[in-house]
Design a protein around this motif. Sequence first.
Motif, PDB file in Angstrom:
ATOM      1  N   ARG A   1       0.843  -1.192   0.000  1.00  9.19           N
ATOM      2  CA  ARG A   1       0.000   0.000   0.000  1.00  9.19           C
ATOM      3  C   ARG A   1       0.886   1.253   0.000  1.00  9.19           C
ATOM      4  O   ARG A   1       2.067   1.189   0.262  1.00  9.19           O
ATOM      5  CB  ARG A   1      -0.878   0.042   1.254  1.00  9.19           C
ATOM      6  N   GLY A   2       0.267   2.402  -0.253  1.00 17.10           N
ATOM      7  CA  GLY A   2       0.972   3.679  -0.078  1.00 17.10           C
ATOM      8  C   GLY A   2       2.013   3.955  -1.146  1.00 17.10           C
ATOM      9  O   GLY A   2       1.751   3.853  -2.340  1.00 17.10           O
ATOM     10  N   ILE A   3       3.216   4.306  -0.706  1.00 16.41           N
ATOM     11  CA  ILE A   3       4.279   4.735  -1.631  1.00 16.41           C
ATOM     12  C   ILE A   3       4.540   3.682  -2.708  1.00 16.41           C
ATOM     13  O   ILE A   3       4.639   4.015  -3.897  1.00 16.41           O
ATOM     14  CB  ILE A   3       5.583   5.041  -0.849  1.00 16.41           C
ATOM     15  N   ASP A   4       4.656   2.405  -2.311  1.00 17.49           N
ATOM     16  CA  ASP A   4       4.914   1.336  -3.277  1.00 17.49           C
ATOM     17  C   ASP A   4       3.906   1.390  -4.428  1.00 17.49           C
ATOM     18  O   ASP A   4       4.266   1.339  -5.610  1.00 17.49           O
ATOM     19  CB  ASP A   4       4.797  -0.046  -2.610  1.00 17.49           C
ATOM     20  N   THR A   5       2.623   1.487  -4.056  1.00 17.12           N
ATOM     21  CA  THR A   5       1.549   1.502  -5.044  1.00 17.12           C
ATOM     22  C   THR A   5       1.750   2.621  -6.049  1.00 17.12           C
ATOM     23  O   THR A   5       1.671   2.419  -7.270  1.00 17.12           O
ATOM     24  CB  THR A   5       0.189   1.665  -4.325  1.00 17.12           C
ATOM     25  N   TYR A   6       2.046   3.838  -5.545  1.00 15.84           N
ATOM     26  CA  TYR A   6       2.166   4.987  -6.444  1.00 15.84           C
ATOM     27  C   TYR A   6       3.467   4.958  -7.242  1.00 15.84           C
ATOM     28  O   TYR A   6       3.534   5.469  -8.356  1.00 15.84           O
ATOM     29  CB  TYR A   6       1.971   6.290  -5.673  1.00 15.84           C
ATOM     30  N   ALA A   7       4.496   4.348  -6.678  1.00 14.20           N
ATOM     31  CA  ALA A   7       5.748   4.183  -7.428  1.00 14.20           C
ATOM     32  C   ALA A   7       5.496   3.283  -8.638  1.00 14.20           C
ATOM     33  O   ALA A   7       5.887   3.602  -9.767  1.00 14.20           O
ATOM     34  CB  ALA A   7       6.831   3.592  -6.528  1.00 14.20           C
ATOM     35  N   HIS A   8       4.804   2.148  -8.401  1.00 20.51           N
ATOM     36  CA  HIS A   8       4.477   1.252  -9.521  1.00 20.51           C
ATOM     37  C   HIS A   8       3.601   1.962 -10.549  1.00 20.51           C
ATOM     38  O   HIS A   8       3.850   1.880 -11.751  1.00 20.51           O
ATOM     39  CB  HIS A   8       3.765  -0.005  -9.010  1.00 20.51           C
TER      40      HIS A   8
ATOM     41  N   GLU B   1      -6.264  -5.606  -2.127  1.00 18.88           N
ATOM     42  CA  GLU B   1      -6.742  -4.495  -2.965  1.00 18.88           C
ATOM     43  C   GLU B   1      -5.746  -4.149  -4.080  1.00 18.88           C
ATOM     44  O   GLU B   1      -6.063  -3.369  -4.961  1.00 18.88           O
ATOM     45  CB  GLU B   1      -7.058  -3.253  -2.127  1.00 18.88           C
ATOM     46  N   ASN B   2      -4.559  -4.731  -4.035  1.00 15.92           N
ATOM     47  CA  ASN B   2      -3.593  -4.462  -5.113  1.00 15.92           C
ATOM     48  C   ASN B   2      -3.618  -5.525  -6.214  1.00 15.92           C
ATOM     49  O   ASN B   2      -2.705  -5.594  -7.034  1.00 15.92           O
ATOM     50  CB  ASN B   2      -2.182  -4.316  -4.544  1.00 15.92           C
ATOM     51  N   ALA B   3      -4.705  -6.323  -6.256  1.00 14.68           N
ATOM     52  CA  ALA B   3      -4.814  -7.388  -7.259  1.00 14.68           C
ATOM     53  C   ALA B   3      -4.755  -6.809  -8.670  1.00 14.68           C
ATOM     54  O   ALA B   3      -4.068  -7.347  -9.551  1.00 14.68           O
ATOM     55  CB  ALA B   3      -6.111  -8.160  -7.060  1.00 14.68           C
ATOM     56  N   GLU B   4      -5.437  -5.689  -8.891  1.00 12.51           N
ATOM     57  CA  GLU B   4      -5.452  -5.077 -10.220  1.00 12.51           C
ATOM     58  C   GLU B   4      -4.062  -4.528 -10.569  1.00 12.51           C
ATOM     59  O   GLU B   4      -3.588  -4.664 -11.700  1.00 12.51           O
ATOM     60  CB  GLU B   4      -6.520  -3.966 -10.267  1.00 12.51           C
ATOM     61  N   LEU B   5      -3.391  -3.933  -9.560  1.00 14.33           N
ATOM     62  CA  LEU B   5      -2.045  -3.403  -9.783  1.00 14.33           C
ATOM     63  C   LEU B   5      -1.068  -4.543 -10.101  1.00 14.33           C
ATOM     64  O   LEU B   5      -0.220  -4.427 -10.986  1.00 14.33           O
ATOM     65  CB  LEU B   5      -1.581  -2.620  -8.551  1.00 14.33           C
ATOM     66  N   TYR B   6      -1.215  -5.660  -9.364  1.00 15.82           N
ATOM     67  CA  TYR B   6      -0.393  -6.856  -9.621  1.00 15.82           C
ATOM     68  C   TYR B   6      -0.533  -7.259 -11.095  1.00 15.82           C
ATOM     69  O   TYR B   6       0.447  -7.519 -11.777  1.00 15.82           O
ATOM     70  CB  TYR B   6      -0.857  -7.977  -8.688  1.00 15.82           C
ATOM     71  N   ARG B   7      -1.777  -7.278 -11.574  1.00 20.18           N
ATOM     72  CA  ARG B   7      -2.051  -7.678 -12.947  1.00 20.18           C
ATOM     73  C   ARG B   7      -1.382  -6.718 -13.939  1.00 20.18           C
ATOM     74  O   ARG B   7      -0.761  -7.140 -14.915  1.00 20.18           O
ATOM     75  CB  ARG B   7      -3.573  -7.683 -13.174  1.00 20.18           C
ATOM     76  N   GLN B   8      -1.485  -5.421 -13.640  1.00 18.30           N
ATOM     77  CA  GLN B   8      -0.891  -4.417 -14.544  1.00 18.30           C
ATOM     78  C   GLN B   8       0.635  -4.512 -14.556  1.00 18.30           C
ATOM     79  O   GLN B   8       1.263  -4.430 -15.605  1.00 18.30           O
ATOM     80  CB  GLN B   8      -1.321  -3.003 -14.103  1.00 18.30           C
ATOM     81  N   VAL B   9       1.228  -4.662 -13.354  1.00 20.15           N
ATOM     82  CA  VAL B   9       2.700  -4.739 -13.263  1.00 20.15           C
ATOM     83  C   VAL B   9       3.193  -5.980 -14.000  1.00 20.15           C
ATOM     84  O   VAL B   9       4.174  -5.943 -14.740  1.00 20.15           O
ATOM     85  CB  VAL B   9       3.169  -4.754 -11.788  1.00 20.15           C
ATOM     86  N   ARG B  10       2.467  -7.082 -13.820  1.00 20.84           N
ATOM     87  CA  ARG B  10       2.825  -8.330 -14.501  1.00 20.84           C
ATOM     88  C   ARG B  10       2.785  -8.159 -16.020  1.00 20.84           C
ATOM     89  O   ARG B  10       3.620  -8.702 -16.737  1.00 20.84           O
ATOM     90  CB  ARG B  10       1.824  -9.408 -14.065  1.00 20.84           C
ATOM     91  N   GLU B  11       1.806  -7.374 -16.478  1.00 18.15           N
ATOM     92  CA  GLU B  11       1.614  -7.219 -17.924  1.00 18.15           C
ATOM     93  C   GLU B  11       2.704  -6.364 -18.565  1.00 18.15           C
ATOM     94  O   GLU B  11       3.216  -6.700 -19.636  1.00 18.15           O
ATOM     95  CB  GLU B  11       0.239  -6.588 -18.184  1.00 18.15           C
ATOM     96  N   VAL B  12       3.058  -5.259 -17.908  1.00 14.53           N
ATOM     97  CA  VAL B  12       4.051  -4.353 -18.520  1.00 14.53           C
ATOM     98  C   VAL B  12       5.447  -4.591 -17.955  1.00 14.53           C
ATOM     99  O   VAL B  12       6.432  -4.174 -18.549  1.00 14.53           O
ATOM    100  CB  VAL B  12       3.679  -2.867 -18.306  1.00 14.53           C
ATOM    101  N   GLY B  13       5.539  -5.227 -16.802  1.00 19.83           N
ATOM    102  CA  GLY B  13       6.837  -5.437 -16.169  1.00 19.83           C
ATOM    103  C   GLY B  13       6.969  -6.855 -15.677  1.00 19.83           C
ATOM    104  O   GLY B  13       6.761  -7.792 -16.427  1.00 19.83           O
ATOM    105  N   ALA B  14       7.307  -7.014 -14.406  1.00 22.34           N
ATOM    106  CA  ALA B  14       7.463  -8.361 -13.866  1.00 22.34           C
ATOM    107  C   ALA B  14       7.241  -8.371 -12.355  1.00 22.34           C
ATOM    108  O   ALA B  14       7.361  -7.345 -11.691  1.00 22.34           O
ATOM    109  CB  ALA B  14       8.857  -8.892 -14.185  1.00 22.34           C
ATOM    110  N   ILE B  15       6.891  -9.580 -11.851  1.00 22.08           N
ATOM    111  CA  ILE B  15       6.761  -9.806 -10.406  1.00 22.08           C
ATOM    112  C   ILE B  15       7.815 -10.840 -10.035  1.00 22.08           C
ATOM    113  O   ILE B  15       8.046 -11.796 -10.783  1.00 22.08           O
ATOM    114  CB  ILE B  15       5.367 -10.366 -10.035  1.00 22.08           C
TER     115      ILE B  15
END
Lengths: 388, 388
Positions: free
Chosen positions: B160-167, B190-204
């Motif tokens: 949450r917080g800074i991490d979310t906005y950095a991504h 609540e970061n499930a959607e962000l996880y999906r986006q990061v996975r799509e354009v970057g990596a986990i």
Amino acid sequence: MSFSFQGMQYPSLADDNILDVLRLIRTLNVGPVTFFQLISRFGKASAALDALPDLSIRGGRKNPLTPCPRETAFQEMEDLISFGARAILYGMSDYPKFLHALNDPPPLITVVGHSSMWKDKDVVAMVGARNASANGCQFAQRLARELGESGLVVASGLARGIDTYAHKGALPTGTVGVIAGGIDNVYPPENAELYRQVREVGAIISEQPFGALPYSGSFPGRNRIIAGMSLGTVVVEASPKSGSLITARFAMENNREVFAVPGSPLDPRSKGCNQLIRQGATMVESAGDVLQGIAHLRNQPFEENTVMSYASDHSEQPISEAELAQTRSLVIEKLGPSSVSVDELIEQCHTSAPVVLTILLELELAGRLKRTSGNKVYLLESVVEKVA
Amino acid sequence: MSFSFQGMQYPSLADDNILDVLRLIRTLNVGPVTFFQLISRFGKASAALDALPDLSIRGGRKNPLTPCPRETAFQEMEDLISFGARAILYGMSDYPKFLHALNDPPPLITVVGHSSMWKDKDVVAMVGARNASANGCQFAQRLARELGESGLVVASGLARGIDTYAHKGALPTGTVGVIAGGIDNVYPPENAELYRQVREVGAIISEQPFGALPYSGSFPGRNRIIAGMSLGTVVVEASPKSGSLITARFAMENNREVFAVPGSPLDPRSKGCNQLIRQGATMVESAGDVLQGIAHLRNQPFEENTVMSYASDHSEQPISEAELAQTRSLVIEKLGPSSVSVDELIEQCHTSAPVVLTILLELELAGRLKRTSGNKVYLLESVVEKVA
């Protein structure tokens, strides 16, 4: 006459005639540095006043410079007394002690309130943005209160914003306001009540003539007094190129500590402070940071100031006109519209310091030369054209 | 086998059997440091697996340690494949290059998304408070966007917080999320959607077993990967003692740059950052500060890591049990519940490093010893009692 302070010898005006001192410093083209050069050369203000017209002619002035009339100085003394203010000369026991160590100390300050303020306690300056944020004002007030409770006097500029809250926070313990107009001139007008409160519990200082309005050129001088009477200067919020940064630079140039309160990069009012921290200023989050930062300066002598080094440079023997004439054109040639260090100038002219300093003094009295901070000088534009 | 990177030699697991590597690192009491000590001693994961039971008995374990079963490791590989993830071994060309230089690099990471991310571009980490201020989040997003536009990949922790906005700020240019649970475990929900986006354009990235839930002990390990794969770590907002400061410490310990965003002393979320700046972290007000700060690390080799120095310390000759028995009680005596430096321990025992390291390895496999950052070890409480 000279006096000793923290193991250093300083010149003193305490035995000089106060009216003569006032006349000399109120004379056109006579700033603090010139004032003390004149004193170190002629011994007393009265002798310097006598020499002024001739010196100004030698510096290239068409009509001899007229010293400030005795009546004008007398009127100012009368006005000061009626207002409840007094004049304190450089070297007097009431003069703010650390101000003595500046390179360009005011020969005379006018004061209302309690000058005992800075005799018994050490002083710390707090300055900052006039358009300060609510957070900045709150922090300034809290820090000033804590510094006051720690036994320090807080000096500031009685301006809007940070200055106002710094004074407010330190009202219960004592605070000093240094102003850019005459001692009677409250600026900004909405701080009239604060001026009254500071005067009552602390003191107000000005080096400007009684009745004078503040002007753009008088603020840097005001800032140098705030920094100069203090062991350290705390900048709370400041945009880049603000007056607060000039105050911080004065503090740095005079070997005082500089403190800055960090802030968010999103707020332009934090940029100046963050920049200071990058440059080595001590970060302030609490009063403890300030107390720790100034600890090494308490009861420590400062380096010899330029006023004194000039005084010791001057030989008892007066310099002959022939000697000066030989060097004058060389000095003028080396000067220009950009500031140049006086020390550098002396070195490049391959002559004795007193000769160069006398030539600069004469040029200044003739209105052809200006001094800037850091012992630098420059020629005025029109003169440059004339020479070229 | 070893490989060369930026002029340094590193060991490599690229030729090892991936199932054996997985079994070894998933075995109880085998952390990254122990893993690499075993590899440097036994050459291959399979040989280390064979040796484990005996080593653990010599370290004082009642029943021999059982290596992670082949079936369990096989199941994890199947799960990873079904999930669309893959395992990348230390030393493979897809392994984040700067992670090789850690003292305790993960032998194996699991990844979803584009592992080309960190091959072509340099990585910078951004971390900060979960309960960040609106200002902090806005700044993080802007800085991440600017760093991305400057050609860097932004790594963070998907919290949450800074991490979310950095991504979020770095989504258009590429970003890497390192998580504390298994690669399939989205936290916080609540970061499930962000996880999906990061996975799509970057990596986990995760080093935890597939399906594992994040736990308090897995966050520091996650943070060391974020700092370790990056040339520098930017802390945006952080209260004192927060996880972000641990990430910053990892960066410092591994000779990476630490950056901090200053903030008002009135906000407790600024305290950690201001503290870092006091300690020498570079102040960040814009992306330019970060680019300038990491410039000297680009294409520069890091110092030899402990993994390699251990490998070169070890003689080809196996150490005899007689030799170990002579020193074992001395080593245990010198250990206690407080962390002690391994180097200090070696010096105090007046014997060769391989002997002490082997004893520590055996104690760890027996579950009697823990490792902490900075190459330190301590005995577990119950063991201390047993010895006393």
